[in-house]
Structures are given as C-alpha cells and as structure tokens.
Design an enzyme around this catalytic site. Structure first.
Site, PDB file in Angstrom:
ATOM      1  N   HIS A  50      39.555 -80.491 -42.395  1.00  0.00           N
ATOM      2  CA  HIS A  50      38.531 -81.654 -42.615  1.00  0.00           C
ATOM      3  C   HIS A  50      38.396 -82.099 -44.247  1.00  0.00           C
ATOM      4  O   HIS A  50      37.390 -81.255 -44.772  1.00  0.00           O
ATOM      5  CB  HIS A  50      37.064 -81.501 -42.043  1.00  0.00           C
ATOM      6  CG  HIS A  50      37.098 -81.255 -40.611  1.00  0.00           C
ATOM      7  ND1 HIS A  50      37.476 -80.032 -39.964  1.00  0.00           N
ATOM      8  CD2 HIS A  50      36.838 -82.136 -39.612  1.00  0.00           C
ATOM      9  CE1 HIS A  50      37.420 -80.238 -38.474  1.00  0.00           C
ATOM     10  NE2 HIS A  50      36.989 -81.565 -38.520  1.00  0.00           N
ATOM     11  N   PRO A 140      28.838 -75.838 -35.109  1.00  0.00           N
ATOM     12  CA  PRO A 140      28.080 -76.418 -34.142  1.00  0.00           C
ATOM     13  C   PRO A 140      26.883 -77.140 -35.163  1.00  0.00           C
ATOM     14  O   PRO A 140      26.079 -76.591 -35.615  1.00  0.00           O
ATOM     15  CB  PRO A 140      27.546 -75.517 -33.237  1.00  0.00           C
ATOM     16  CG  PRO A 140      28.118 -74.255 -33.373  1.00  0.00           C
ATOM     17  CD  PRO A 140      28.834 -74.477 -34.748  1.00  0.00           C
ATOM     18  N   HIS A 281      37.901 -88.082 -42.361  1.00  0.00           N
ATOM     19  CA  HIS A 281      37.213 -86.830 -41.872  1.00  0.00           C
ATOM     20  C   HIS A 281      37.907 -85.733 -41.480  1.00  0.00           C
ATOM     21  O   HIS A 281      37.680 -84.561 -41.909  1.00  0.00           O
ATOM     22  CB  HIS A 281      36.367 -87.727 -40.669  1.00  0.00           C
ATOM     23  CG  HIS A 281      35.489 -86.416 -39.881  1.00  0.00           C
ATOM     24  ND1 HIS A 281      34.384 -85.906 -40.171  1.00  0.00           N
ATOM     25  CD2 HIS A 281      36.056 -85.795 -38.815  1.00  0.00           C
ATOM     26  CE1 HIS A 281      33.962 -85.007 -39.348  1.00  0.00           C
ATOM     27  NE2 HIS A 281      35.325 -84.953 -38.406  1.00  0.00           N
ATOM     28  N   GLU A 431      12.178 -74.885 -28.721  1.00  0.00           N
ATOM     29  CA  GLU A 431      12.859 -73.637 -28.363  1.00  0.00           C
ATOM     30  C   GLU A 431      14.306 -73.547 -29.131  1.00  0.00           C
ATOM     31  O   GLU A 431      14.553 -72.373 -29.575  1.00  0.00           O
ATOM     32  CB  GLU A 431      13.203 -73.620 -26.802  1.00  0.00           C
ATOM     33  CG  GLU A 431      12.362 -73.599 -25.980  1.00  0.00           C
ATOM     34  CD  GLU A 431      11.320 -74.892 -25.772  1.00  0.00           C
ATOM     35  OE1 GLU A 431      12.021 -75.852 -25.902  1.00  0.00           O
ATOM     36  OE2 GLU A 431      10.280 -74.934 -25.169  1.00  0.00           O
ATOM     37  N   HIS A 493      10.839 -74.580 -13.007  1.00  0.00           N
ATOM     38  CA  HIS A 493      10.389 -73.484 -13.821  1.00  0.00           C
ATOM     39  C   HIS A 493      11.022 -72.008 -13.327  1.00  0.00           C
ATOM     40  O   HIS A 493      10.749 -71.104 -14.154  1.00  0.00           O
ATOM     41  CB  HIS A 493       9.250 -73.367 -14.043  1.00  0.00           C
ATOM     42  CG  HIS A 493       8.481 -74.302 -14.991  1.00  0.00           C
ATOM     43  ND1 HIS A 493       8.645 -75.766 -14.897  1.00  0.00           N
ATOM     44  CD2 HIS A 493       7.471 -74.422 -16.057  1.00  0.00           C
ATOM     45  CE1 HIS A 493       8.023 -76.421 -15.773  1.00  0.00           C
ATOM     46  NE2 HIS A 493       7.588 -75.540 -16.455  1.00  0.00           N
ATOM     47  N   ARG A 540       6.220 -62.548 -14.664  1.00  0.00           N
ATOM     48  CA  ARG A 540       4.951 -63.163 -14.465  1.00  0.00           C
ATOM     49  C   ARG A 540       3.896 -62.320 -13.525  1.00  0.00           C
ATOM     50  O   ARG A 540       2.778 -62.048 -14.046  1.00  0.00           O
ATOM     51  CB  ARG A 540       4.635 -64.643 -14.215  1.00  0.00           C
ATOM     52  CG  ARG A 540       3.414 -65.225 -13.962  1.00  0.00           C
ATOM     53  CD  ARG A 540       3.327 -66.677 -13.558  1.00  0.00           C
ATOM     54  NE  ARG A 540       1.987 -67.066 -13.666  1.00  0.00           N
ATOM     55  CZ  ARG A 540       1.319 -67.425 -12.446  1.00  0.00           C
ATOM     56  NH1 ARG A 540       2.109 -67.486 -11.174  1.00  0.00           N
ATOM     57  NH2 ARG A 540       0.060 -67.978 -12.392  1.00  0.00           N
TER      58      ARG A 540
HETATM   59  C1  LIG Z   1      26.952 -79.942 -31.932  1.00  0.00           C
HETATM   60  C2  LIG Z   1      28.277 -80.595 -32.335  1.00  0.00           C
HETATM   61  N1  LIG Z   1      28.731 -81.563 -31.757  1.00  0.00           N
HETATM   62  C3  LIG Z   1      29.956 -81.953 -32.217  1.00  0.00           C
HETATM   63  C4  LIG Z   1      30.647 -81.606 -33.021  1.00  0.00           C
HETATM   64  C5  LIG Z   1      31.959 -82.086 -33.398  1.00  0.00           C
HETATM   65  N2  LIG Z   1      32.024 -82.909 -34.640  1.00  0.00           N
HETATM   66  C6  LIG Z   1      32.277 -82.300 -35.839  1.00  0.00           C
HETATM   67  S1  LIG Z   1      31.928 -83.226 -37.385  1.00  0.00           S
HETATM   68  C7  LIG Z   1      31.201 -84.307 -36.383  1.00  0.00           C
HETATM   69  C8  LIG Z   1      30.516 -85.792 -36.943  1.00  0.00           C
HETATM   70  C9  LIG Z   1      31.401 -85.953 -38.241  1.00  0.00           C
HETATM   71  O1  LIG Z   1      30.537 -86.701 -38.945  1.00  0.00           O
HETATM   72  P1  LIG Z   1      29.458 -86.378 -40.048  1.00  0.00           P
HETATM   73  O2  LIG Z   1      28.626 -85.305 -39.534  1.00  0.00           O
HETATM   74  O3  LIG Z   1      28.852 -87.456 -40.560  1.00  0.00           O
HETATM   75  O4  LIG Z   1      30.376 -85.549 -40.976  1.00  0.00           O
HETATM   76  P2  LIG Z   1      31.522 -86.224 -42.024  1.00  0.00           P
HETATM   77  O5  LIG Z   1      32.238 -87.141 -41.169  1.00  0.00           O
HETATM   78  O6  LIG Z   1      30.856 -86.788 -43.050  1.00  0.00           O
HETATM   79  O7  LIG Z   1      32.592 -85.157 -42.630  1.00  0.00           O
HETATM   80  C10 LIG Z   1      31.289 -84.129 -34.800  1.00  0.00           C
HETATM   81  C11 LIG Z   1      30.751 -84.883 -33.905  1.00  0.00           C
HETATM   82  C12 LIG Z   1      30.290 -80.523 -33.655  1.00  0.00           C
HETATM   83  N3  LIG Z   1      30.828 -79.703 -34.681  1.00  0.00           N
HETATM   84  N4  LIG Z   1      28.958 -79.979 -33.356  1.00  0.00           N
END
Ligand SMILES: Cc1ncc(C[n+]2csc(CCOP(=O)(O)OP(=O)(O)O)c2C)c(N)n1
Length: 689
Positions: A50, A140, A281, A431, A493, A540
């Site tokens: 990226h 994540p 990206h 949580e 639950h 519980r």
């Molecule tokens: C929980 C989660 N969902 C999906 C992704 C996959 N993912 C990586 S970057 C991104 C979004 C990219 O947009 P942004 O956060 O604005 O980053 P930028 O394009 O500015 O680098 C996604 C959906 C991830 N890494 N984590």
C-alpha cells in the site's frame, strides 16, 4: 549548511521547548520524500502493498518523528518512550521507512527490499516487536486506535503510581478513514473521552479515499464534531503543511483532553495520475507512475537509495531522544531502592513470585478447611481478593457487568480521570473496545489487565482476543455465565459454540474450572502465562467443591488430570468433563459403581495446556478404559481429540432455551443419568461385538 546541520540546529533550538519553530521547508520535504520513495520502491519490488498512505502521511510522520516523538532507536523498549501506533496497518511501509531512516538497527535497507517476503522484518502489516520499534500488530482496522487508548490508560495509571519523573509519555496514533468507520473506534473514542486521556493524540490521515473510491460513497461523518461530542479536543489542518502539523501537535500536547488532529492529506501524494485516487491505495504504482512521482517530488536517487545528507538528517532525528533517555535512567537510578526494584519488576512483567505463591496457597488452605459451594464466578472473586493484593499490577474491570462478572474485589477502587491510581475500570458496554484496550495496556507494560463480560459476548471481543493471542500478550478475560446453566436469560445469552470457538484461537488458554480450588489454580496459571492471553470461563450457578483435600501442586497445570480413580478394578469407563459438568461426571461414576462398573473421572480445565503436556502425559491421562464419555454443556467440536470419534458425548447440539437452569439440564439431557446410560450402552456394544 547541509540538511543534517540545518536539522541539528533546528532540533537544538527546539530542545526543551514545544514551540513549533519553523523548519527549513526544503529539508523537511526531502526528508518526507525519502519515506515516499522507500514506500513506492518497496511496494513495487514486492509487487504488493500500500503506497498511498505512506506517501500521503509522510509529512505528518516527518514532523512527529523529527520534532516531537520521544524515543531512542538505541533502546527501542525504553519504558518512558512515547508510543506511536500505526492503526492503519496497511500503510506499514510508513513505519518501516521511519524505523530504517531513524537508525533502528534491525531495520536495514535489505529488510526494506525484502518487504512482505517470508521471514522479513517488513511483514505485510506491522507485527508487534517485529522488529523492536513496532509497538503493536495492526491491520484489522480500528484495533490500533483502541490499543492506543489502553496504552494511554496504562501510562496514566503508572504515572500516578510511580510519579511523572519516571512515567511521563504521550501516545500518538495514526488512523485512516477505515479505522474511524469501524465500530470499535466509537467504543475506543468514547472511553478515551470519558477517561479524559489527555496524553492521547490521534492523527487522522483524512484523505477522503478508501478502497471502493471516494469516502463519500459510504461515509459522511464529521469526525471533528464526532470526537468533540465524545469529550475530545479536535481540530482540522492541512496535513501536507509541516508547520500546521507542528502547531497542531504542540496544541494537542497542551490540552487537558485527548486530541484529534484531522490532517487533510492527498493519498499517494506525488504520484502524477494516481494521487488522490483509490488507485494509489493498495497496489504497486507501476514503473511509469513511479518515474513521474520521482520527477514531481524532485527525487533523483535510484530505488532504495537515500542521499547522504538526508540520511544524516534522519539519523540526527533518531538521536534526539538519547539525552532524555539518559536523564530518565538517572532519575530511575535515584529512586529509593524498593521503589526502583518494584518499578523494574513491573516493567519487566515479572510476577511477585513469593507473594503470588503465598496467596494461592492461602486460598487453597482456606478452601480445604472450609469448602465452598459457590459459582465459579464467585470463586473467582474469592481468588481475586487475595491475588489482587499479592499482584498490585493487576488492573480489573468489566464491560458494565461488574456485579455479574465478580471482577471487583472489595477495596479495589475505580479508575477515573480524577483517580488514575484506581484499579478497576468501568469500561462501559464496550466489549470490543475493552478487549483491545486491554491489549494496549499489556503492550504498554507495567500492568496486567483483566476484565469481564458474559461468555456469549466474547463474540464481540473476539477480533481483539485473537490479536492478543497473535501478539503473545498476557490479557485475562473473565467470561461468566458460561452455558445453559445461566438459565432464564435464554438462548441469546447461553453460549454453546463459544468454548469451541475460543479453543480454535492458537495461543489462547481457555480455562473452565470445576470448583473453587480449580478456579484459584486457573487464575494462577493465567497470571503466569506471560506470553498468552487467557479466558477464564465461569458459571453463574453454584457448584460443589470437588477438590476437598489440600494439594500444594497446581493440578490444573497439566490441562487435565484424574480427579477420581476407578474403584474395584481397572477402569472400564473414563468420564472427561469441564467446569460445571465435572460434578455430573462424579455422579455418573457413582451410578456406574452401583451397577458394578468401574469408572474414573478426568477433569479437563484447559484443553490447550493438555495439548502442550506432551503425548505421554496425554496418553496416561486419557487412560486405557474402552469407553470414553465427554461431558460439557456445549457443542462437541474439539472433543474428539480426547474421547475419540467413537466416544460418547453429552452436550449441546443446538441453541438453548429460556428456563431455570435445572430444567434446562434435564431438557437437553445433560445429566448424570444420561452420561451413565451412554457409558453402559457403549459397554454393551463392545461386549456384544
Ligand atoms: C477490519 C478490517 N476490515 C477491512 C480491512 C481491509 N481494508 C484495508 S484498508 C481498507 C480501507 C482503506 O481506506 P482507508 O482506511 O481510508 O485507507 P487509505 O485508503 O487512506 O490508505 C480496508 C477496507 C481491514 N484491514 N480491516
């Protein structure tokens, strides 16, 4: 004056002052371009990665790392360093470039060239301590932001305990649009605002682009207003203007609340056709685009080369923190000997061994003298009463179920902005944010976080639990209301698949103790598991105490052990059970004895420790009885490793129901009678065959 000299002069002027003295713009630009070039080149060579975020956020990172961040590459684990979290982990080349340029020894140019290759320090997404200098594992989205909240909590707590002379640092976190769209961000931001974590600063890479395209496709939140509504100070700046960035960081450090700096940037800054678009990206820019970017940025060096004056300027920035670290070491050295030892012990993550051993022994002696017929959640509270005194770094809490999770032993005060030394956190109904904040606390060091919710809601915290396991962090989850035994709250639950789901996470220890003695033992094991998170799965409903005599040995350490041997001859039947169902196994054994069948009972408080115990111990504990019966008020998944695919299993095959617990156990056939019948049927089958 060369770039390095100019930089050195500028940083001398700034030493000890937060005034954002303007820096030579040309030097700044070239330093930022070094990040951009390394990111483009590494992604191109790896044919994946990226480039957009590192190129867009290079100015923010350059200002932060050269003018503000307190760190020393010569000692990446310096406890009083500022923390920097790259929550948008996909932009990992930003962090790797910084570590390389600043002089972190392990991050050589060879590692940069091996971006995303097997065994490289430059993993696709940042991984905790891989190499030192990477604070947490991110990728994540949203997790890093919530980790940073935990780090800031730990910092403030330790500062209250040991004083600002030895604990006084900031936590910076760089987030992307994706981080802020994730639900966990709301939990983290609200918690941080409520706790008034003034030394937490979020730098938002506000580039308006995500994978699908312009953010306007999916989101129209005003983040500044949102953060303000959560009790933060927030501002919006041009994230490509170094002096605006410096002024905003200086402002953020001066406020009495956590601060958001929304930095308007251009993703892929410098790329001639792809800047400002989703095309920069998450894929290599391509040779032509990179050539064009080099021209635009005025970067004439070949791939992976940084001009000597810029390299020197970055190295000088890397050496800025050394005097501060040495001064800190002197301050620590001048602490009273006992305080210094205690501070060092906590930061090293070492337990107070004697105090802990004495506490566990004391608990077991009390239980042997006066057995308790209580729920294991209450046993846990009983254990915590002693453990939290013996282990003062334990920081408890609950996601708004304190009374149900029994996580606040008497005398432990709540933590708040007004009382940061408090040791119980009211995390609120959050949580996921709780679990991720606990990860941040553990990563920060000096504290051992534990917190509670219902087992069924571990689904809500699962992504953070998984990351704790991946990072090898000692984070303890108290998960009560562990089966249909919770009764009337009903199937929403009542966990049925959660034990199996948690056991599926590598390096997570899932404990399901059967009584008060096992609960104390499991707590001891969880505290001692310095490289694993733990889940303590608790009832519980009340349970009899099955371990009545005193044993100094921690029998749960083996993961499974023979609680009751067969009587009157070799065992024909082995019952294996966990938690509340061990008592049923004991009853079933008696029922078989009445029928002249010899049976033994094996308690299995922790599958993972049993797995680690080795083949011989496992074989000896599993035994040679022809009939094996597993009993657990949950789905069978995972049990075949113990009872074999031909073993009988008494448990759940679907969701529970709403009724008193005793009725449910009868309704779903999880009874001693049924376990005994299953054993007899299996015996009959064997003798008939
Ligand atoms: C929980 C989660 N969902 C999906 C992704 C996959 N993912 C990586 S970057 C991104 C979004 C990219 O947009 P942004 O956060 O604005 O980053 P930028 O394009 O500015 O680098 C996604 C959906 C991830 N890494 N984590």
């Amino acid at each position: 004056m060369g770039a390095a000299d100019q930089f050195a002069t500028a940083s001398r002027i700034r030493h000890g002052s937060e005034a954002p003295t303007p820096m030579n713009r040309a030097v700044h630009d070239r330093m930022a371009n070094a990040i951009r070039a390394l990111a483009m080149d590494a992604v191109e060579r790896a044919k994946s990665g990226h480039p957009g975020l590192p190129m867009g956020a290079a100015d923010i990172a350059t200002v932060l790392f050269t003018r503000f961040l307190k760190f020393d590459p010569a000692d990446p684990h310096w406890p009083d360093r500022d923390r920097f979290v790259l929550s948008a982990g996909h932009g990992s080349m930003l962090l790797y470039s910084l570590l390389h340029l600043l002089g972190y020894e392990a991050m050589t140019i060879e590692e940069i060239k091996r971006f995303r290759q097997l065994g490289a320090l430059t993993a696709g997404h940042p991984e905790h301590d891989h190499p030192p200098g990477v604070e947490t594992t991110t990728g994540p989205l949203g997790q890093g932001l919530a980790n940073a909240v935990g780090m800031a909590i730990a910092e403030r707590h330790l500062a209250a305990e040991f004083g600002p002379d030895v604990v006084d640092h900031h936590t910076f976190v760089l987030v992307s649009d994706g981080d802020l769209m994730e639900g966990i961000s709301h939990e983290a931001v609200a918690l941080a605002g409520h706790q008034r974590l003034a030394k937490l600063i979020v730098l938002f890479d506000d580039n308006g682009i995500s994978i699908d395209g312009p953010l306007s496709l999916a989101d129209s939140v005003d983040q500044v207003k949102r953060f303000e509504a959560c009790g933060w100070n927030a501002t919006r700046i041009d994230g490509q203007d170094p002096e605006a960035i410096a002024a905003a960081i200086a402002w953020a450090k001066s406020t009495d609340r956590p601060a958001l700096i929304a930095c308007r940037t251009t993703i892929g800054f410098g790329a001639p056709t792809k800047a400002g678009t989703k095309d920069s990206h998450g894929s290599p820019l391509g040779a032509d685009e990179i050539k064009g970017a080099r021209e635009r940025l005025g970067w004439t060096s070949p791939p992976f080369e940084v001009p000597p004056d810029i390299r020197d300027a970055w190295r000088a920035a890397g050496q800025r923190g050394r005097p501060a670290r040495l001064a800190w070491e002197q301050r620590v050295a001048s602490l009273a000997a006992d305080r210094r030892a205690e501070f060092g012990r906590r930061l090293a993550g070492d337990l107070p061994k004697e105090a802990l051993a004495a506490a566990v022994r004391g608990l077991k002696e009390q239980l042997a003298a006066a057995p308790k017929e209580i729920a294991t959640r209450a046993s846990s509270e009983f254990a915590l009463g002693a453990l939290t005194v013996a282990v003062p770094e334990m920081i408890g809490g609950s996601a708004d179920l304190t009374g149900s999770n029994n996580t606040q032993p008497k005398g432990m005060a709540a933590m708040s902005a007004a009382h940061p030394a408090g040791r119980v956190i009211h995390y609120g109904v959050r949580e996921h944010g709780t679990a991720a904040a606990m990860n941040g606390m553990a990563l920060h060091g000096g504290v051992i976080p534990y917190s509670g919710t219902f087992l069924v809601f571990s689904d809500y915290s699962r992504p953070a639990i998984r990351l704790a396991a991946l990072m090898g962090q000692r984070v303890i989850h108290v998960l009560t209301h562990d089966s249909i035994g919770l009764g009337e709250d009903g199937p929403t639950h009542q966990p049925v698949e959660h034990l199996a789901a948690l056991r599926a996470i590598p390096n997570l220890l899932v404990f399901r103790p059967c009584d008060a003695v096992e609960t104390a033992e499991c707590w001891e094991l969880a505290l001692k598991a310095c490289n694993s998170p733990s889940a303590l799965v608790l009832t519980r409903q009340n349970l009899p105490q099955l371990r009545t005599g005193f044993t100094a040995e921690n029998r749960c350490a083996a993961g499974a052990y023979e609680l009751l041997p067969a009587e009157g001859g070799a065992a024909q039947v082995s019952f294996f059970a966990t938690g509340s169902e061990v008592a049923l196994a004991v009853e079933a054994r008696e029922l078989l004895a009445e029928r002249g069948v010899a049976a033994r009972v094996v308690s299995v408080p922790c599958f993972e420790l049993f797995e680690r115990a080795g083949a011989d111990t496992r074989a000896a504990t599993i035994g040679t009885a022809h009939v094996r019966v597993g009993i657990e008020a949950a789905v069978r998944q995972g049990w075949d490793a113990i009872i074999g695919s031909g073993g009988a299993f008494i448990g759940m095959t679907g969701f529970g129901a709403s009724a008193p617990a005793k009725d449910l156990y009868r309704h779903f056939g999880i009874t001693a009678e049924r376990a005994a019948e299953a054993a007899l049927a299996a015996l009959t089958k064997i003798s008939g065959s």
